[in-house]
Design a protein around this motif. Structure first.
Motif, PDB file in Angstrom:
ATOM      1  N   ARG A  44       0.826  -1.308  -0.042  1.00 12.91           N
ATOM      2  CA  ARG A  44       0.131   0.048   0.060  1.00 12.91           C
ATOM      3  C   ARG A  44       1.038   1.180   0.039  1.00 12.91           C
ATOM      4  NH1 ARG A  44      -4.636  -2.374   4.155  1.00 12.91           N
ATOM      5  NH2 ARG A  44      -5.763  -3.805   2.459  1.00 12.91           N
ATOM      6  N   CYS A  45       2.037   1.210   0.443  1.00 13.54           N
ATOM      7  CA  CYS A  45       2.962   2.340   0.514  1.00 13.54           C
ATOM      8  C   CYS A  45       3.258   2.786  -1.016  1.00 13.54           C
ATOM      9  CB  CYS A  45       4.131   2.361   1.310  1.00 13.54           C
ATOM     10  SG  CYS A  45       3.933   2.348   3.094  1.00 13.54           S
ATOM     11  N   GLU A  46       3.260   1.833  -1.914  1.00 12.21           N
ATOM     12  CA  GLU A  46       3.733   2.126  -3.245  1.00 12.21           C
ATOM     13  C   GLU A  46       2.230   2.455  -4.032  1.00 12.21           C
ATOM     14  OE1 GLU A  46       6.715   2.717  -4.224  1.00 12.21           O
ATOM     15  OE2 GLU A  46       7.398   2.386  -2.191  1.00 12.21           O
ATOM     16  N   ARG A  47       1.111   2.482  -3.542  1.00  9.54           N
ATOM     17  CA  ARG A  47      -0.126   3.132  -4.352  1.00  9.54           C
ATOM     18  C   ARG A  47       0.126   4.687  -4.557  1.00  9.54           C
ATOM     19  NH1 ARG A  47      -5.759   0.421  -2.563  1.00  9.54           N
ATOM     20  NH2 ARG A  47      -5.065  -1.692  -2.906  1.00  9.54           N
ATOM     21  N   GLN A  48      -0.874   4.943  -5.756  1.00  8.95           N
ATOM     22  CA  GLN A  48      -0.911   6.235  -6.157  1.00  8.95           C
ATOM     23  C   GLN A  48       0.608   6.500  -6.628  1.00  8.95           C
ATOM     24  OE1 GLN A  48      -3.857   8.134  -6.338  1.00  8.95           O
ATOM     25  NE2 GLN A  48      -4.569   6.151  -5.842  1.00  8.95           N
ATOM     26  N   LYS A  49       0.945   5.467  -7.364  1.00  8.77           N
ATOM     27  CA  LYS A  49       2.507   5.929  -7.958  1.00  8.77           C
ATOM     28  C   LYS A  49       3.521   6.086  -6.845  1.00  8.77           C
ATOM     29  CE  LYS A  49       0.586   7.545 -12.368  1.00  8.77           C
ATOM     30  NZ  LYS A  49       0.243   8.324 -13.430  1.00  8.77           N
ATOM     31  N   GLY A  50       3.474   5.490  -5.710  1.00 10.37           N
ATOM     32  CA  GLY A  50       4.429   5.602  -4.709  1.00 10.37           C
ATOM     33  C   GLY A  50       4.242   6.650  -3.805  1.00 10.37           C
ATOM     34  N   GLU A  51       3.093   7.584  -4.264  1.00  9.56           N
ATOM     35  CA  GLU A  51       2.849   8.877  -3.315  1.00  9.56           C
ATOM     36  C   GLU A  51       2.145   8.647  -2.043  1.00  9.56           C
ATOM     37  OE1 GLU A  51       0.753  11.400  -6.153  1.00  9.56           O
ATOM     38  OE2 GLU A  51       2.443  11.665  -7.333  1.00  9.56           O
ATOM     39  N   VAL A  52       1.548   7.621  -1.757  1.00  8.04           N
ATOM     40  CA  VAL A  52       0.968   7.219  -0.521  1.00  8.04           C
ATOM     41  C   VAL A  52       1.852   7.242   0.595  1.00  8.04           C
ATOM     42  CG1 VAL A  52       0.038   5.320   0.941  1.00  8.04           C
ATOM     43  CG2 VAL A  52      -0.898   5.993  -1.397  1.00  8.04           C
TER      44      VAL A  52
END
Length: 110
Positions: A44-52
């Motif tokens: 999940r930390c890598e969601r939204q192109k790593g922006e999370v």
């Protein structure tokens, strides 16, 4: 985003925010908090192109990197971004939830 690696030693008045705080605001969908991210952080930390990882700095191991969240977050049931905070930052940065989410905009980075 361009991260700043130095945290101000004189944060805004009454601030208890650090560069290692997770944003307390939900993002993307109303049920997606940093606690939710932490349940499967590698993925999940890598969601939204790593922006999370910039929204959930502590959970995602981004301590010491003072950068605004770049994902959309919920503020009073509306999706917002730190650019919205910036338009009225004197007023909006007084809210700890917004200050934690947008530390660079709110002057917590040197």
């Amino acid at each position: 985003p361009t991260p700043s690696f130095v945290v101000s030693i004189e944060p805004s008045f009454f601030s208890t925010v650090t560069a290692c705080d997770d944003s307390p605001l939900n993002m993307v969908k109303k049920d997606q908090s940093c606690t939710w991210v932490g349940k499967k952080e590698e993925k999940r930390c890598e969601r939204q192109k790593g922006e999370v990882k910039y929204h959930c700095r502590s959970t995602c191991g981004q301590c010491g990197i003072c950068v605004d969240s770049t994902v959309k977050f919920f503020w009073k049931d509306k999706k917002r971004k730190c650019k919205w905070v910036e338009r009225k930052k004197t007023k909006r940065c007084k809210k700890n939830d917004l200050e934690t989410t947008c530390p660079k905009t709110c002057g917590l980075c040197v």
